[in-house]
Design a protein around this motif. Sequence first.
Motif, short mmCIF file in Angstrom:
data_model
loop_
_atom_site.label_atom_id
_atom_site.label_comp_id
_atom_site.label_asym_id
_atom_site.label_seq_id
_atom_site.Cartn_x
_atom_site.Cartn_y
_atom_site.Cartn_z
N ALA A 89 0.70 -1.22 0.15
CA ALA A 89 -0.03 -0.06 -0.10
C ALA A 89 0.92 1.29 -0.10
O ALA A 89 0.57 2.35 -0.81
N LEU A 90 2.06 1.11 0.76
CA LEU A 90 3.00 2.25 0.78
C LEU A 90 3.60 2.65 -0.56
O LEU A 90 4.08 3.53 -0.89
N SER A 91 3.85 1.35 -1.28
CA SER A 91 4.81 1.53 -2.33
C SER A 91 4.12 1.84 -3.79
O SER A 91 4.74 2.23 -4.42
N THR A 92 2.75 1.87 -3.60
CA THR A 92 2.12 2.18 -5.02
C THR A 92 1.58 3.78 -4.91
O THR A 92 1.28 4.21 -3.73
N ASN A 93 1.54 4.40 -6.06
CA ASN A 93 0.81 5.79 -6.10
C ASN A 93 -0.51 5.57 -6.53
O ASN A 93 -1.15 6.60 -6.46
#
Length: 285
Positions: A254-258
């Motif tokens: 979730a943190l890695s995707t924009n």
Amino acid sequence: MADWIQIALRSITLLTILFLFTKWLGTKQLSQLNIFEYISGVVLGGIVAIHVSTLDSPFYYALISMFVWFIIPYAVEYFALKSKVFRNFAQGKSTVLIQNGKIMEDNLKKEHFSTDDLLESLRDKNIFKVADVEFAVLEPTGKLSVLPKTENRPLTAKDIGLKVAPDREPQTVIMDGRPLLEPLANLSLNPKWLETELEKMNISMENVYLGQVDSDGQLTVDLYDDKLTVPSPTQKPLLLATMKKCQADLELFALSTNNQETKQLYQRNSEKMQKAIDLVSTYLK
């Protein structure tokens, strides 16, 4: 026929008959025998002892006596199951010795139960103060059943609202180095599964003195060689660790995707996984 041969044959025959009679009458622990059963057991044992050593007495006398002392207790047990009144007469009934925290002195005298006897029986239940007892009843077998007052009872998981995993009795699947097929079948397992679990532990079947499987499907073993160390079961801790890793991976994704839609998808599934972990962590620890 020599006397010693007759004694040996009588002993074997009468003891076999006594064993069968006892099995037919039903098995109880000695402390659970009522008065009638205790008397019958003593008399049957006496009959066997007398007719084994008294060679002048015809052997069929012993058979007749044993049959009479078998059929009477059997009939008593049968009618006791049918009638509560007869059961109270033949087997006795419970007597209340402490009620609402008050000692029933008249009932103590009726049962020839002294104060010392009462205190001794309470100490046997790890109760040293009569004031801690709410209710106590003397069973027909002579056993004292005790209900402590609420504040003196052990705290349970239910009292504090804690959920615990359901637990059933473990099944013994290996005994004396041999697999037991019936307990395995009761757990819906097979010998192949057992061999696989033993291979994980690097243990041979022949070296296992006792092996048991709990309700969670975990195998624990005791070996003939006491110097060898057996690893503890790891299935449940490994499953919990795997679930936590999945939850952590979802948060990381979730943190890695924009992409907001993808981020929300990962976050929702991460929350669902966390809820699942919270639900099952009690059972997997």
